[in-house]
Design a protein around this motif. Structure first.
Motif, PDB file in Angstrom:
ATOM      1  N   UNK A 179      -8.746 -13.882  -1.334  1.00 19.61           N
ATOM      2  CA  UNK A 179      -7.431 -14.447  -1.019  1.00 19.61           C
ATOM      3  C   UNK A 179      -6.375 -13.363  -1.149  1.00 19.61           C
ATOM      4  N   UNK A 180      -5.424 -13.514  -2.071  1.00 20.46           N
ATOM      5  CA  UNK A 180      -4.376 -12.513  -2.230  1.00 20.46           C
ATOM      6  C   UNK A 180      -4.533 -11.735  -3.536  1.00 20.46           C
TER       7      UNK A 180
ATOM      8  N   UNK B  71      -0.239  -7.635   8.761  1.00 19.25           N
ATOM      9  CA  UNK B  71       0.394  -8.624   9.639  1.00 19.25           C
ATOM     10  C   UNK B  71       1.149  -9.664   8.814  1.00 19.25           C
ATOM     11  N   UNK B  72       2.228 -10.165   9.366  1.00 19.84           N
ATOM     12  CA  UNK B  72       3.086 -11.101   8.636  1.00 19.84           C
ATOM     13  C   UNK B  72       2.338 -12.334   8.146  1.00 19.84           C
ATOM     14  N   UNK B  73       1.335 -12.766   8.905  1.00 19.08           N
ATOM     15  CA  UNK B  73       0.620 -13.988   8.528  1.00 19.08           C
ATOM     16  C   UNK B  73      -0.641 -13.721   7.705  1.00 19.08           C
ATOM     17  N   UNK B  74      -0.861 -12.467   7.287  1.00 17.68           N
ATOM     18  CA  UNK B  74      -2.019 -12.143   6.460  1.00 17.68           C
ATOM     19  C   UNK B  74      -1.819 -12.652   5.033  1.00 17.68           C
TER      20      UNK B  74
ATOM     21  N   UNK C 152     -11.491 -11.794   6.679  1.00 19.26           N
ATOM     22  CA  UNK C 152     -11.179 -10.899   5.571  1.00 19.26           C
ATOM     23  C   UNK C 152     -11.305 -11.599   4.233  1.00 19.26           C
ATOM     24  N   UNK C 153     -10.663 -11.077   3.212  1.00 20.15           N
ATOM     25  CA  UNK C 153     -10.740 -11.683   1.880  1.00 20.15           C
ATOM     26  C   UNK C 153     -10.152 -13.077   1.800  1.00 20.15           C
TER      27      UNK C 153
END
Length: 396
Positions: free
Chosen positions: A51-52, A83-86, A245-246
């Motif tokens: 995630x983050x 990217x802004x939505x990542x 991705x993660x």
């Protein structure tokens, strides 16, 4: 009519944005950052991404003063998660640092000094284990064809994505590929199918992705002689790959060891490469074994070969060395092995010296396999003339 020895072999590759490769990239970035300041750094860095969040953990002993947060964010930014939505974004991830100093019990087994209970003063192996090196004449890189073809696909996707070419803004960093190659009598004769799964934005159609991957990637980088009317294309076979991705999957260092080596064509000892300094033979001895195997094939001594080297922790010399040319040798395997032992030194200190491994070169190895790439020291056949001379002297 099919050959009496006809079979199909598949290998996969993963792109830079694959969660496990993100973790590998961060681990190798930490290693390079330490080596940039202190060439005697001891590093064993493991990374988890989800995630983050990013967690770096492990052991290191170094004089380097490293801002690990900056290193982590730079590695993620280079991959392309900006990217802004990542959800997993280079500037927004939360970072937990659990790196500690290397255990003195391990250090004394590796240090080049005589410790109590240690029988020698040479640098010992950083762990026990078995390592394999492999080479074949199938490709110019002296690597198995299936894994090299799979790497080419992901590398080209990344090149196009990072170029910013108009009409490709939909490509995102996470991707995987797989190539099935048909062999007859040990020779690649056709590519039976190609799989590409690439992350994308929500506003692009599956038809557009499929057409792009076939026309702009597959047909551009795979050998035309092997791609025919019967080649099957499986592009984003689930139909949708927006969450990747993660954000979509947890990533860990060292979980793509077959992608990192020979795609399953050559054996693997089980030890991961990324995040480890060269005193760890999991990494350095695997590089050494590839270096030697490449010399054997490049010399013409064999068309295909596999070298196994085994070590005990704290002990400087290999506990065994085994060579197999699978019946392709121009001379007996025993002759080749004698030449190998004459020209190459396998204790950890000499591996590091011969390949000049105490320097920040490891980020260059992380993606698209650790073997078969230009610019890496274990891919340079610098001892070829001496090795050929040693073989010829043994034959006489």
């Amino acid at each position: 009519m099919a050959s009496h020895d006809s079979y199909t072999f598949s290998s996969e590759s993963v792109g830079e944005g694959h969660p496990d490769k993100v973790a590998d990239s961060i681990s190798d970035s930490v290693l390079d950052a330490c080596f940039a300041q202190d060439r005697f750094s001891r590093v064993a860095c493991e990374t988890l991404v989800k995630s983050d969040h990013v967690v770096i953990a492990g052991e290191l002993t170094t004089k380097a003063k490293v801002n690990f947060e900056e290193v982590v964010r730079a590695a993620i930014r280079d991959i392309g998660y900006v990217n802004d939505d990542d959800v997993f974004h280079a500037d927004k991830v939360f970072i937990t640092n659990l790196l500690t100093k290397q255990s003195p019990d391990i250090a004394q087994g590796v240090d080049e000094r005589k410790a109590e209970g240690k029988k020698h003063a040479k640098m010992g192996a950083g762990d026990q284990g078995i390592m394999f090196g492999y080479a074949t004449t199938e490709t110019p890189e002296l690597m198995p064809a299936p894994v090299m073809f799979a790497h080419r696909l992901n590398r080209e996707l990344a090149r196009i994505r990072k170029s910013g070419a108009k009409g490709t803004e939909w490509i995102r960093p996470d991707c995987k590929s797989q190539v099935a190659v048909r062999y007859e009598d040990g020779v690649p004769v056709a590519i039976e199918n190609v799989v590409i799964s690439t992350q994308h934005t929500a506003d692009v159609s599956h038809r557009q992705i499929e057409k792009f991957c076939i026309e702009q990637v597959i047909r551009k980088v795979l050998p035309k002689a092997l791609v025919g009317k019967k080649t099957e294309y499986l592009i984003n076979p689930t139909g949708r790959f927006v969450v990747g991705g993660p954000q979509g999957d947890c990533g860990l260092t060292g979980r793509k060891i077959i992608v990192d080596s020979y795609g399953g064509m050559g054996r693997h000892g089980g030890g991961a490469f990324s995040g480890k300094d060269p005193t760890k033979v999991d990494r350095s001895a695997a590089y050494m074994a590839r270096w030697v195997a490449k010399h054997i094939v490049a010399s013409g001594a064999a068309e295909r070969c596999e070298l196994q080297v085994a070590y005990a922790i704290g002990h400087p010399e290999p506990t065994s060395i085994h060579l197999d040319t699978f019946g392709t040798g121009a001379v007996d395997d025993a002759v080749i092995l004698a030449a190998v032992k004459k020209i190459f030194l396998f204790n950890p200190a000499e591996i590091i010296r011969q390949l000049d491994l105490r320097r920040p070169i490891y980020r260059a190895s992380t993606h698209y396999g650790h073997f078969g790439k230009k610019g890496l020291p274990w891919e340079v056949t610098s001892k070829l003339a001496a090795f050929i001379k040693a073989i010829n002297s043994n034959v006489r």
